[in-house]
Design a protein around this motif. Structure first.
Motif, PDB file in Angstrom:
ATOM      1  N   ILE A 159      56.995 -18.960 -50.045  1.00  0.00           N
ATOM      2  CA  ILE A 159      57.716 -20.152 -49.592  1.00  0.00           C
ATOM      3  C   ILE A 159      59.190 -19.832 -49.357  1.00  0.00           C
ATOM      4  O   ILE A 159      59.784 -20.256 -48.358  1.00  0.00           O
ATOM      5  N   GLU A 160      59.790 -19.062 -50.250  1.00  0.00           N
ATOM      6  CA  GLU A 160      61.184 -18.656 -50.051  1.00  0.00           C
ATOM      7  C   GLU A 160      61.343 -17.867 -48.753  1.00  0.00           C
ATOM      8  O   GLU A 160      62.300 -18.066 -47.997  1.00  0.00           O
ATOM      9  N   ARG A 161      60.384 -16.977 -48.478  1.00  0.00           N
ATOM     10  CA  ARG A 161      60.421 -16.181 -47.256  1.00  0.00           C
ATOM     11  C   ARG A 161      60.324 -17.071 -46.013  1.00  0.00           C
ATOM     12  O   ARG A 161      61.032 -16.880 -45.034  1.00  0.00           O
ATOM     13  N   ARG A 162      59.454 -18.068 -46.085  1.00  0.00           N
ATOM     14  CA  ARG A 162      59.280 -18.983 -44.943  1.00  0.00           C
ATOM     15  C   ARG A 162      60.527 -19.838 -44.711  1.00  0.00           C
ATOM     16  O   ARG A 162      60.939 -20.036 -43.563  1.00  0.00           O
ATOM     17  N   LEU A 163      61.123 -20.334 -45.769  1.00  0.00           N
ATOM     18  CA  LEU A 163      62.320 -21.164 -45.618  1.00  0.00           C
ATOM     19  C   LEU A 163      63.485 -20.342 -45.069  1.00  0.00           C
ATOM     20  O   LEU A 163      64.257 -20.827 -44.236  1.00  0.00           O
ATOM     21  N   ASP A 164      63.614 -19.111 -45.536  1.00  0.00           N
ATOM     22  CA  ASP A 164      64.645 -18.216 -44.983  1.00  0.00           C
ATOM     23  C   ASP A 164      64.428 -18.014 -43.490  1.00  0.00           C
ATOM     24  O   ASP A 164      65.366 -18.107 -42.682  1.00  0.00           O
ATOM     25  N   ALA A 165      63.189 -17.731 -43.107  1.00  0.00           N
ATOM     26  CA  ALA A 165      62.872 -17.468 -41.696  1.00  0.00           C
ATOM     27  C   ALA A 165      63.077 -18.709 -40.836  1.00  0.00           C
ATOM     28  O   ALA A 165      63.390 -18.597 -39.648  1.00  0.00           O
ATOM     29  N   ALA A 166      62.916 -19.899 -41.432  1.00  0.00           N
ATOM     30  CA  ALA A 166      63.082 -21.152 -40.688  1.00  0.00           C
ATOM     31  C   ALA A 166      64.549 -21.562 -40.571  1.00  0.00           C
ATOM     32  O   ALA A 166      64.863 -22.575 -39.939  1.00  0.00           O
ATOM     33  N   GLY A 167      65.455 -20.799 -41.187  1.00  0.00           N
ATOM     34  CA  GLY A 167      66.878 -21.100 -41.087  1.00  0.00           C
ATOM     35  C   GLY A 167      67.345 -22.186 -42.028  1.00  0.00           C
ATOM     36  O   GLY A 167      68.372 -22.832 -41.773  1.00  0.00           O
ATOM     37  N   VAL A 168      66.613 -22.395 -43.127  1.00  0.00           N
ATOM     38  CA  VAL A 168      67.052 -23.353 -44.147  1.00  0.00           C
ATOM     39  C   VAL A 168      67.990 -22.598 -45.089  1.00  0.00           C
ATOM     40  O   VAL A 168      67.570 -21.664 -45.773  1.00  0.00           O
ATOM     41  N   TYR A 169      69.252 -23.003 -45.122  1.00  0.00           N
ATOM     42  CA  TYR A 169      70.274 -22.171 -45.773  1.00  0.00           C
ATOM     43  C   TYR A 169      70.488 -22.470 -47.248  1.00  0.00           C
ATOM     44  O   TYR A 169      71.183 -21.749 -47.938  1.00  0.00           O
ATOM     45  N   ASN A 170      69.926 -23.549 -47.749  1.00  0.00           N
ATOM     46  CA  ASN A 170      70.085 -23.853 -49.164  1.00  0.00           C
ATOM     47  C   ASN A 170      68.821 -24.540 -49.643  1.00  0.00           C
ATOM     48  O   ASN A 170      68.410 -25.559 -49.086  1.00  0.00           O
ATOM     49  N   PHE A 171      68.191 -23.977 -50.660  1.00  0.00           N
ATOM     50  CA  PHE A 171      66.959 -24.561 -51.192  1.00  0.00           C
ATOM     51  C   PHE A 171      66.705 -23.980 -52.579  1.00  0.00           C
ATOM     52  O   PHE A 171      67.310 -22.977 -52.979  1.00  0.00           O
ATOM     53  N   GLU A 172      65.814 -24.612 -53.309  1.00  0.00           N
ATOM     54  CA  GLU A 172      65.353 -24.108 -54.602  1.00  0.00           C
ATOM     55  C   GLU A 172      63.836 -24.210 -54.646  1.00  0.00           C
ATOM     56  O   GLU A 172      63.271 -25.247 -54.289  1.00  0.00           O
ATOM     57  N   VAL A 173      63.186 -23.146 -55.077  1.00  0.00           N
ATOM     58  CA  VAL A 173      61.731 -23.137 -55.248  1.00  0.00           C
ATOM     59  C   VAL A 173      61.482 -22.783 -56.711  1.00  0.00           C
ATOM     60  O   VAL A 173      61.661 -21.631 -57.114  1.00  0.00           O
ATOM     61  N   LEU A 174      61.080 -23.779 -57.499  1.00  0.00           N
ATOM     62  CA  LEU A 174      61.082 -23.641 -58.954  1.00  0.00           C
ATOM     63  C   LEU A 174      59.696 -23.871 -59.552  1.00  0.00           C
ATOM     64  O   LEU A 174      59.155 -24.983 -59.473  1.00  0.00           O
ATOM     65  N   PRO A 175      59.101 -22.830 -60.160  1.00  0.00           N
ATOM     66  CA  PRO A 175      57.840 -23.041 -60.891  1.00  0.00           C
ATOM     67  C   PRO A 175      58.076 -24.022 -62.053  1.00  0.00           C
ATOM     68  O   PRO A 175      59.131 -23.990 -62.693  1.00  0.00           O
ATOM     69  N   GLN A 176      57.100 -24.851 -62.328  1.00  0.00           N
ATOM     70  CA  GLN A 176      57.226 -25.839 -63.392  1.00  0.00           C
ATOM     71  C   GLN A 176      56.414 -25.415 -64.616  1.00  0.00           C
ATOM     72  O   GLN A 176      55.288 -24.937 -64.499  1.00  0.00           O
ATOM     73  N   GLY A 177      56.997 -25.606 -65.789  1.00  0.00           N
ATOM     74  CA  GLY A 177      56.305 -25.306 -67.032  1.00  0.00           C
ATOM     75  C   GLY A 177      56.470 -23.869 -67.479  1.00  0.00           C
ATOM     76  O   GLY A 177      56.733 -22.973 -66.680  1.00  0.00           O
TER      77      GLY A 177
END
Length: 279
Positions: free
Chosen positions: A56-74
């Motif tokens: 998901i981080e790779r996809r968001l980077d490739a889509a040009g999303v410049y700020n995001f958080e991908v956080l596993p829960q628990g």
């Protein structure tokens, strides 16, 4: 000396401004989120969570999303992943990019060879019955949106039909998305406004594909995406590393699918269980 110092200072200031602008662009506020849940039937859910976060981080980077958080829960991970995102113009498109399976396979179709038409069935039950009392482990029954006529592999594609058929394919696939080197959206060669996805295989995939196609001239092969047959072609001559996914893709949908394929397939299905604004 003063002139060289002034020039060096000006260059340094310019670099600082560019970096500052880049950092500012990357710090857009995280205004909304989605909560994802990985399929509970996955054997090693913790490993699937780690892989899913990376993809998901790779996809968001490739889509040009410049700020995001991908956080596993628990702790340990409970199968849910929180994705915090900045505001974007098309949230639905971004959700599809995040959750798309991206599973590509090239697999042999169980059928008499060309020039006989490819063997299709009207129902999944009919396809399964052709295999006897049970579907063996080395066969799969998959849905197929039938085209007007399968084409020679590498020679373009026929126009899309509407009838949904079923086909039997071999398992495992000849090559899959792990053998992908690149993928890109290209205009259809049929003269329509549709797009298709051209892809190339890496060295290992090319060797496997070349060996198989060289030994199976006139036999049928299917391009399978997320468990659905997208196109079927017969092998006219040996092919090594090129292929295409044909369909009624718009430019945007073809570019998005190519992005997903380049970023890698998710290890397991995910679904959105929550969406909302960040407080």
């Amino acid at each position: 000396m003063d002139q060289r110092f002034t020039k060096a200072l000006a260059i340094l200031l310019l670099i600082s401004v560019v970096l500052a602008c880049s950092l500012l662009r990357g710090k857009r506020p995280l205004t909304w989120h989605i909560m994802l849940e990985i399929d509970a039937t996955v054997p090693d859910r913790e490993s699937a969570v780690r892989q899913t976060v990376t993809i998901i981080e790779r996809r968001l980077d490739a889509a040009g999303v410049y700020n995001f958080e991908v956080l596993p829960q628990g702790i340990p991970p409970n199968g849910q992943i929180l994705v915090n995102l900045p505001d974007v113009s098309d949230r639905e498109r971004l959700q599809k990019l995040i959750t798309a399976g991206g599973r590509l396979e090239l697999t042999a179709v169980i059928s008499p060879p060309s020039p006989a038409p490819v063997q299709t069935y009207d129902t999944s039950e009919e396809a399964a019955a052709s295999l006897g009392k049970a579907v063996p482990a080395n066969r799969r029954v998959l849905p197929y949106a039938e085209r007007s006529e399968p084409t020679a592999a590498g020679n373009g594609s026929a126009s899309n039909g509407q009838a949904k058929k079923w086909v039997v394919v071999e398992s495992p696939a000849i090559v899959d998305g792990s053998n992908l080197r690149t993928a890109s959206a290209v205009p259809s060669r049929t003269g329509s406004e549709d797009y298709q996805i051209a892809f190339a295989l890496n060295a290992d995939g090319s060797q496997k594909f070349g060996t198989w196609t060289g030994a199976h001239i006139n036999e049928y092969i299917a391009v399978v995406l997320n468990g659905e047959v997208k196109s079927i072609a017969y092998i006219k001559s040996q092919i090594y590393d090129q292929g295409e996914i044909s369909g009624r893709f718009t430019k945007q949908s073809a570019e998005d699918l190519a992005l997903v394929l380049r970023s890698g397939a998710l290890p397991a299905p995910v679904k959105i269980v929550e969406e909302g604004a960040n407080k």
